[in-house]
Design an enzyme around this catalytic site. Structure first.
Site, PDB file in Angstrom:
ATOM      1  N   GLN A  75     -15.064 -12.740  24.133  1.00  0.00           N
ATOM      2  CA  GLN A  75     -14.311 -12.402  25.154  1.00  0.00           C
ATOM      3  C   GLN A  75     -14.438 -13.191  26.402  1.00  0.00           C
ATOM      4  O   GLN A  75     -15.382 -13.489  26.999  1.00  0.00           O
ATOM      5  CB  GLN A  75     -14.824 -11.001  25.705  1.00  0.00           C
ATOM      6  CG  GLN A  75     -14.180 -10.340  26.671  1.00  0.00           C
ATOM      7  CD  GLN A  75     -14.700  -8.920  27.205  1.00  0.00           C
ATOM      8  OE1 GLN A  75     -15.701  -8.977  27.618  1.00  0.00           O
ATOM      9  NE2 GLN A  75     -13.826  -7.919  26.952  1.00  0.00           N
ATOM     10  N   GLY A  76     -13.311 -13.758  26.982  1.00  0.00           N
ATOM     11  CA  GLY A  76     -13.425 -14.458  28.050  1.00  0.00           C
ATOM     12  C   GLY A  76     -12.720 -14.027  29.176  1.00  0.00           C
ATOM     13  O   GLY A  76     -11.697 -14.122  29.863  1.00  0.00           O
ATOM     14  N   SER A 120     -15.250 -12.346  32.113  1.00  0.00           N
ATOM     15  CA  SER A 120     -16.046 -12.967  33.643  1.00  0.00           C
ATOM     16  C   SER A 120     -15.975 -14.301  33.815  1.00  0.00           C
ATOM     17  O   SER A 120     -15.758 -15.237  33.127  1.00  0.00           O
ATOM     18  CB  SER A 120     -17.389 -12.559  33.017  1.00  0.00           C
ATOM     19  OG  SER A 120     -17.485 -11.086  32.728  1.00  0.00           O
ATOM     20  N   GLU A 138     -13.562  -0.974  24.636  1.00  0.00           N
ATOM     21  CA  GLU A 138     -14.875  -1.836  24.999  1.00  0.00           C
ATOM     22  C   GLU A 138     -15.978  -0.555  25.540  1.00  0.00           C
ATOM     23  O   GLU A 138     -17.134  -0.663  24.983  1.00  0.00           O
ATOM     24  CB  GLU A 138     -14.706  -2.798  25.895  1.00  0.00           C
ATOM     25  CG  GLU A 138     -16.223  -3.513  25.783  1.00  0.00           C
ATOM     26  CD  GLU A 138     -16.204  -4.915  26.747  1.00  0.00           C
ATOM     27  OE1 GLU A 138     -15.245  -5.207  27.431  1.00  0.00           O
ATOM     28  OE2 GLU A 138     -17.275  -5.640  26.725  1.00  0.00           O
TER      29      GLU A 138
HETATM   30  C1  LIG Z   1     -25.357  -9.120  27.375  1.00  0.00           C
HETATM   31  C2  LIG Z   1     -24.058  -9.208  28.502  1.00  0.00           C
HETATM   32  C3  LIG Z   1     -23.092  -9.796  27.537  1.00  0.00           C
HETATM   33  C4  LIG Z   1     -21.722  -9.765  28.073  1.00  0.00           C
HETATM   34  N1  LIG Z   1     -20.644 -10.582  27.419  1.00  0.00           N
HETATM   35  C5  LIG Z   1     -19.724 -10.707  28.003  1.00  0.00           C
HETATM   36  C6  LIG Z   1     -18.564 -11.201  27.314  1.00  0.00           C
HETATM   37  O1  LIG Z   1     -18.626 -11.519  26.071  1.00  0.00           O
HETATM   38  N2  LIG Z   1     -17.412 -11.649  28.094  1.00  0.00           N
HETATM   39  C7  LIG Z   1     -17.305 -11.577  29.342  1.00  0.00           C
HETATM   40  O2  LIG Z   1     -16.353 -12.000  29.836  1.00  0.00           O
HETATM   41  N3  LIG Z   1     -18.275 -10.834  30.267  1.00  0.00           N
HETATM   42  C8  LIG Z   1     -19.490 -10.707  29.387  1.00  0.00           C
HETATM   43  N4  LIG Z   1     -20.470 -10.090  30.260  1.00  0.00           N
HETATM   44  C9  LIG Z   1     -20.371 -10.294  31.677  1.00  0.00           C
HETATM   45  C10 LIG Z   1     -20.202  -8.721  32.366  1.00  0.00           C
HETATM   46  O3  LIG Z   1     -19.079  -8.233  32.020  1.00  0.00           O
HETATM   47  C11 LIG Z   1     -20.777  -8.889  33.671  1.00  0.00           C
HETATM   48  O4  LIG Z   1     -22.054  -9.354  33.860  1.00  0.00           O
HETATM   49  C12 LIG Z   1     -20.593  -7.499  34.628  1.00  0.00           C
HETATM   50  O5  LIG Z   1     -19.264  -7.241  34.759  1.00  0.00           O
HETATM   51  C13 LIG Z   1     -21.267  -7.656  35.953  1.00  0.00           C
HETATM   52  O6  LIG Z   1     -20.774  -8.810  36.583  1.00  0.00           O
HETATM   53  P1  LIG Z   1     -21.683  -9.924  37.391  1.00  0.00           P
HETATM   54  O7  LIG Z   1     -22.784 -10.304  36.361  1.00  0.00           O
HETATM   55  O8  LIG Z   1     -20.671 -10.948  38.002  1.00  0.00           O
HETATM   56  O9  LIG Z   1     -22.379  -9.017  38.449  1.00  0.00           O
HETATM   57  P2  LIG Z   1     -21.776  -8.616  39.832  1.00  0.00           P
HETATM   58  O10 LIG Z   1     -20.216  -8.126  39.688  1.00  0.00           O
HETATM   59  O11 LIG Z   1     -21.967  -9.749  40.711  1.00  0.00           O
HETATM   60  O12 LIG Z   1     -22.676  -7.425  40.481  1.00  0.00           O
HETATM   61  C14 LIG Z   1     -23.873  -7.680  40.900  1.00  0.00           C
HETATM   62  C15 LIG Z   1     -24.495  -6.230  41.257  1.00  0.00           C
HETATM   63  O13 LIG Z   1     -23.714  -5.790  42.495  1.00  0.00           O
HETATM   64  C16 LIG Z   1     -23.012  -4.500  42.066  1.00  0.00           C
HETATM   65  N5  LIG Z   1     -22.020  -4.255  42.336  1.00  0.00           N
HETATM   66  C17 LIG Z   1     -20.716  -4.864  42.269  1.00  0.00           C
HETATM   67  N6  LIG Z   1     -19.623  -4.429  42.766  1.00  0.00           N
HETATM   68  C18 LIG Z   1     -19.867  -3.322  43.165  1.00  0.00           C
HETATM   69  C19 LIG Z   1     -19.090  -2.157  43.576  1.00  0.00           C
HETATM   70  N7  LIG Z   1     -17.823  -2.342  43.793  1.00  0.00           N
HETATM   71  N8  LIG Z   1     -19.859  -0.953  43.948  1.00  0.00           N
HETATM   72  C20 LIG Z   1     -21.164  -0.878  43.857  1.00  0.00           C
HETATM   73  N9  LIG Z   1     -21.953  -1.676  43.167  1.00  0.00           N
HETATM   74  C21 LIG Z   1     -21.250  -2.990  42.995  1.00  0.00           C
HETATM   75  C22 LIG Z   1     -23.436  -4.507  40.370  1.00  0.00           C
HETATM   76  O14 LIG Z   1     -23.548  -3.155  39.912  1.00  0.00           O
HETATM   77  C23 LIG Z   1     -24.568  -5.377  40.211  1.00  0.00           C
HETATM   78  O15 LIG Z   1     -25.744  -4.546  40.355  1.00  0.00           O
HETATM   79  C24 LIG Z   1     -21.672  -9.780  29.767  1.00  0.00           C
HETATM   80  C25 LIG Z   1     -22.798  -9.574  30.347  1.00  0.00           C
HETATM   81  C26 LIG Z   1     -24.005  -9.369  29.455  1.00  0.00           C
HETATM   82  C27 LIG Z   1     -25.110  -8.615  30.614  1.00  0.00           C
END
Ligand SMILES: Cc1cc2nc3c(=O)[nH]c(=O)nc-3n(C[C@H](O)[C@H](O)[C@H](O)COP(=O)(O)OP(=O)(O)OC[C@H]3O[C@@H](n4cnc5c(N)ncnc54)[C@H](O)[C@@H]3O)c2cc1C
Length: 387
Positions: free
Chosen positions: A128-129, A131, A246
């Site tokens: 999945q691409g 993020s 998902e």
């Molecule tokens: C094990 C694992 C596998 C993954 N696999 C994939 C994958 O295959 N493909 C892919 O595309 N992505 C993948 N991801 C990415 C995942 O979808 C993102 O990590 C997730 O959506 C959070 O985004 P971020 O890491 O940028 O955190 P951020 O969005 O930067 O969030 C940081 C913190 O701020 C909080 N926050 C952000 N916005 C808000 C809001 N509006 N209200 C309240 N709190 C908020 C969040 O809850 C979090 O605590 C994976 C992540 C993990 C951990």
């Protein structure tokens, strides 16, 4: 919904159980953690074994090669799968649990005819691409750019956290096709062939020492327009279909595995020296976890039943995902606590595995949408609260 299994459901249970009793031991143990090529071979061979026996894609409609089982038998399948300790779906997760279902819901006949059989037979692995470094929770602010040139898109940008991208053949890729439109309206959902010169995959090592996910750098990568799913700039709508799969039904298998994890914990507490199981506080916590897992399984059953009625997972999937994440973390932390100093020292295979499970559990409240985001979704889409 009727929670009592019929004779036909129980007949299916007997049939599937006896197949699992032979096939799981015959498939052998998984390769050591970290060897992802070996893991791919192991998982796809298991997928093929299930396909040959008629147990691949049990929820997929028969016209797309699935078994089209009624919801009650899907639940029986999950219960028996966990009971037998059958291999985790692992590298086939994206393909089986959300890319394939998205193509069934939104793809063209050609896309379905090409991809669905390959996913079911374990011949192709998807990642999945979605993020990006600046687009996680706020996914719609993604910047990876796709420019239309003739009959193809030319893609430049970067993805991150792409699980198992280092062993994937295809990627469900979100790109920006109209940078001038409001952010939700300029996104397109594409099928990216990972085996091409403009795709560079860099694995990232995590706290448990393994590289589960990767950065993906795209430099003039190409996607033919026939590999677009949905209309150009309509990708946000398609993405929501993917995300509902998902966050909805895709977690069912994990949830049922919590029960065997809890049983392992009880076995551990009973056998460890020092009378851990005599501790009333521990027993109370185990009892509460057990009741919570039962409750969560009922919510899952309800979600699967609703998804059968509508063709799409219910938005209550966010509640299931949220609660599952918290329970999985509590359970694996409790296991490490019961092990005590043995966990710190990593003295035997059991404690190494318990620590690995604990470290891995930390990601549950982040992956597939963080707990904060799930709470917002529950508030807005389930409870109907104002934004
Ligand atoms: C094990 C694992 C596998 C993954 N696999 C994939 C994958 O295959 N493909 C892919 O595309 N992505 C993948 N991801 C990415 C995942 O979808 C993102 O990590 C997730 O959506 C959070 O985004 P971020 O890491 O940028 O955190 P951020 O969005 O930067 O969030 C940081 C913190 O701020 C909080 N926050 C952000 N916005 C808000 C809001 N509006 N209200 C309240 N709190 C908020 C969040 O809850 C979090 O605590 C994976 C992540 C993990 C951990």
């Amino acid at each position: 919904m009727d929670l009592v299994y019929s004779d036909a459901d129980e007949a299916f249970r007997t049939e599937f159980r006896s197949w699992l009793e032979q096939s799981v031991p015959a498939h052998g143990p998984p390769p050591p953690p970290g060897d992802w090529q070996a893991r791919r071979d192991y998982d796809t061979a298991w997928q093929r074994r299930m396909y040959d026996a008629g147990y691949a894609g049990i929820a997929w409609p028969t016209q797309f090669g699935g078994r089209g089982l009624p919801v009650s038998q899907q639940l029986v399948y999950l219960e028996e799968y966990a009971r037998a300790g059958a291999p985790y779906i692992s590298v086939n997760f994206v393909g089986m649990m959300h890319a394939g279902p998205t193509l069934i819901a939104e793809g063209t006949d050609e896309q379905r005819a090409f991809h669905l059989p390959r996913i079911l037979r374990g011949e192709s692995v998807w990642c999945q691409g979605f993020s990006e470094p600046q687009a996680g929770s706020d996914l719609a602010s993604l910047r990876t750019r796709a420019e239309r040139r003739g009959e193809e898109y030319v893609i430049n940008g970067q993805k991150i956290w792409s699980t198992r991208a280092h062993v994937a053949d295809y990627c469900e890729l979100l790109v920006r096709t109209d940078p001038d439109a409001p952010k939700h309206e300029g996104i397109t959902w594409l099928i990216l062939d990972m085996h091409q010169p403009g795709v560079e995959v860099r694995p990232m090592r995590t706290i448990d020492g393994e590289a589960h996910f990767c950065e993906v750098f795209l430099t003039d990568a190409r996607v033919p327009i026939t590999d677009r799913v949905g209309a150009e700039n309509d990708g946000w709508r398609v993405t929501n279909v993917t995300l509902r799969f998902e966050r909805g039904t895709a977690f069912a298998q994990h949830i049922i595995t919590l029960r065997s994890q809890l049983q392992d914990l009880v076995r551990l507490a009973r056998t460890l020296p020092g009378g851990r199981w005599e501790d009333n506080a521990l027993r109370a916590q185990v009892g509460r976890l057990s009741a919570s897992i039962d409750g969560l399984w009922r919510m899952t059953q309800r979600g699967i039943a609703e998804s059968e009625a509508t063709g799409l997972p219910a938005p209550t999937g966010s509640a299931v995902k949220l609660r599952f994440s918290e329970l999985a973390q509590e359970l694996s932390e409790l296991t490490v606590r019961v092990l005590g100093m043995a966990a710190v020292g990593g003295v035997d295979a059991r404690s190494v595995e318990a620590v690995r499970t604990y470290l891995w559990s930390l990601q549950y409240t982040i992956a597939a949408g963080t707990s904060q985001i799930q709470r917002t979704l529950i508030a807005e889409r389930v409870l109907g609260m104002p934004k």
